[in-house]
Design an enzyme around this catalytic site. Structure first.
Site, PDB file in Angstrom:
ATOM      1  N   SER A  55       4.600   2.763   7.690  1.00 57.22           N
ATOM      2  CA  SER A  55       4.327   1.563   6.907  1.00 57.22           C
ATOM      3  C   SER A  55       5.508   1.186   6.024  1.00 57.22           C
ATOM      4  CB  SER A  55       3.089   1.781   6.032  1.00 57.22           C
ATOM      5  OG  SER A  55       1.928   1.805   6.810  1.00 57.22           O
TER       6      SER A  55
ATOM      7  N   HIS B  81       0.808  -1.222   0.000  1.00 55.99           N
ATOM      8  CA  HIS B  81       0.000   0.000   0.000  1.00 55.99           C
ATOM      9  C   HIS B  81       0.843   1.274   0.000  1.00 55.99           C
ATOM     10  CE1 HIS B  81       0.433  -0.289   4.504  1.00 55.99           C
ATOM     11  NE2 HIS B  81       0.427   1.026   4.408  1.00 55.99           N
TER      12      HIS B  81
ATOM     13  N   ASP C  59       0.345  -7.697   1.337  1.00 57.49           N
ATOM     14  CA  ASP C  59       0.722  -6.306   1.580  1.00 57.49           C
ATOM     15  C   ASP C  59       2.248  -6.153   1.648  1.00 57.49           C
ATOM     16  OD1 ASP C  59       0.332  -3.607   1.832  1.00 57.49           O
ATOM     17  OD2 ASP C  59      -0.055  -3.645   3.986  1.00 57.49           O
TER      18      ASP C  59
END
Length: 473
Positions: free
Chosen positions: A317, A202, A235
């Protein structure tokens, strides 16, 4: 458990107005009764009940003035609108300062306090000078100097400072921009000497199809990059630096299977764009089932995550979660949030519940992406309900897109599983929902043999299943 990554809730929780700060109480008039405003209830978060607050202060009424001197203080102004006791704004109505008194009253009192303060200050200053003078004359200076200054302090490799000093040069801040100009900031870390950087899918999703991608090291050196492969379900993504330097130092990968609850953790990332930020915590839990999404309507990702209380925020992230020796044990990927950004920011932050993809899984995925450019998923060949109220992962009566719920000739069919069966365990892991089962299956590789416990017609059964494979998202 549904979480969010990059500050987008899954699903979005209803917002609630914050509790207004109590306004300062006004002095009541000599005569009269204070009217009590209604109490407001603080918004209830998912982890407990908030304290009761008072959105409006008391309105004060007064009787006829006393003709004697000095005159009584004027009536105090209400906190709310017209003394109703409730504010109309989202944060409550503003406090109205009472009119100043005439005559000596308040002014005289303040002047007296100031004079007393000045006198006390003068006395204190005199005492301080006398003591200092006596100390200098009798015992010399009382100042103690360190043997070394801050720049000479040696920090052991096992300290947080030592780990950060070694790991920071191998982390990058990633800027991803789509063809529309939209994008965001994330983090990644050096995976090998060839210039491959591991991060979250992402983080780079906007730049997959013709967008722009760059990676900046803590020393300020910036490199253009390209996406080598991305796995939406896991992910995980791998990017490669263009014209990568020859002195890259890959971070050492640990063994996430050997991590224990209570182990120290160190997270590195760019929370809210603040590059090269280091935070610390512990492993709060293992094998935490997490389903997350970037909020763009894309397919959800599933993980059996490492949970940590190290502060992780949007921008962390893709960054490394390190153990106390500086080994990568996970990729920071998602946070649990109250669903309210607070203070009007519209974006949530850390509440001490962060989740990382175990590095053993991420390493396998990254190697497949570098080798093939596409992810390879383990599978059982059966469709399961994503509803978390079934007490397990129930095989549905109909598959996705009207396909068969149990793939003919697939692993589940060979093991004798049927629609309606409820899977409750995979090896020794308790399965409480479909997402939990998916996350656990994806911690394995195709060809692994697992033992599945399931219920059929009220009876518990077990069967061995050899996992199949699926290529691509």
């Amino acid at each position: 458990m549904s979480t969010e990554n990059e500050g987008n809730a899954v699903p979005p929780a209803p917002s609630a107005p914050p509790v207004p700060v109590d306004a300062p109480a006004a002095a009541p008039a000599p005569q009269g009764q204070a009217g009590q405003g209604p109490q407001g209830q603080a918004p209830q978060g998912p982890y407990g009940q908030g304290a009761a607050g008072q959105p409006g202060g008391p309105g004060v009424s007064s009787s006829a003035p006393d003709p004697s001197w000095p005159p009584p203080p004027p009536p105090a102004g209400p906190y709310g609108d017209g003394g109703s006791g409730s504010g109309s704004g989202g944060w409550g109505s503003s406090y109205q300062q009472p009119a100043p008194k005439s005559g000596r009253g308040r002014g005289g009192l303040i002047a007296g306090i100031l004079v007393a303060a000045l006198v006390a200050g003068g006395v204190g200053g005199g005492l301080g000078y006398t003591l200092a003078k006596d100390n200098d004359e009798n015992t010399g200076s009382t100042t103690v100097s360190a043997s070394t200054n801050g720049g000479d302090v040696k920090r052991d490799p096992g300290t947080v400072a030592g780990v950060a000093a070694r790991a920071l040069p191998s982390t990058v801040t990633i800027q991803a921009e789509g063809t529309s100009g939209e994008g965001g900031t994330g983090t990644g870390f050096v995976f090998d000497k060839q210039g491959h950087i591991v991060t979250n899918n992402h983080v780079v999703a906007d730049a997959v199809d013709g967008g722009k991608l760059s990676a900046t090291f803590p020393d300020g050196k910036k490199y253009d990059a390209e996406v080598i492969g991305n796995a939406q379900g896991y992910d995980v993504a791998v990017i490669k630096l263009k014209n990568a330097p020859s002195d890259l130092k890959p971070l050492t990968l640990g063994d996430s299977d050997k991590v224990a609850v209570g182990d120290a953790t160190i997270a590195i990332g760019a929370p809210f764009g603040l590059s090269d930020t280091v935070t610390t915590g512990i492993i709060s839990a293992k094998n935490r089932p997490v389903a997350s999404s970037d909020g763009s309507g894309s397919q959800a990702s599933y993980m059996s995550a490492l949970q940590t209380d190290a502060s992780i925020n949007p921008g962390n992230s893709g960054g490394p979660l390190l153990d106390g020796r500086g080994n990568v044990i996970g990729i920071n990927s998602a946070i649990q949030s109250t669903g309210n950004g607070g203070f009007g920011t519209g974006q949530s932050g850390s509440i001490g519940l962060g989740f990382a993809i175990p590095i053993n899984q991420a390493k396998y995925v990254a190697q497949e992406l570098i080798k093939n450019g596409k992810p390879v998923y383990a599978k059982i060949g059966a469709s399961v309900s994503l509803d978390d109220s079934a007490g397990g992962a129930q095989i549905t009566d109909e598959g996705a897109g009207s396909s068969a719920p149990v793939e003919p000739g697939g692993p589940a069919a060979k093991a004798g599983l049927k629609p309606g069966d409820v899977i409750t365990k995979l090896d020794d892991r308790v399965i409480d929902s479909g997402p939990t089962l998916i996350g656990e299956i994806w911690t394995h590789k195709p060809g692994d043999k697992v033992t599945i416990t399931y219920e059929r017609d009220g009876k518990e059964r077990t069967v061995d299943v050899t996992l199949g494979s699926r290529v691509g998202d």
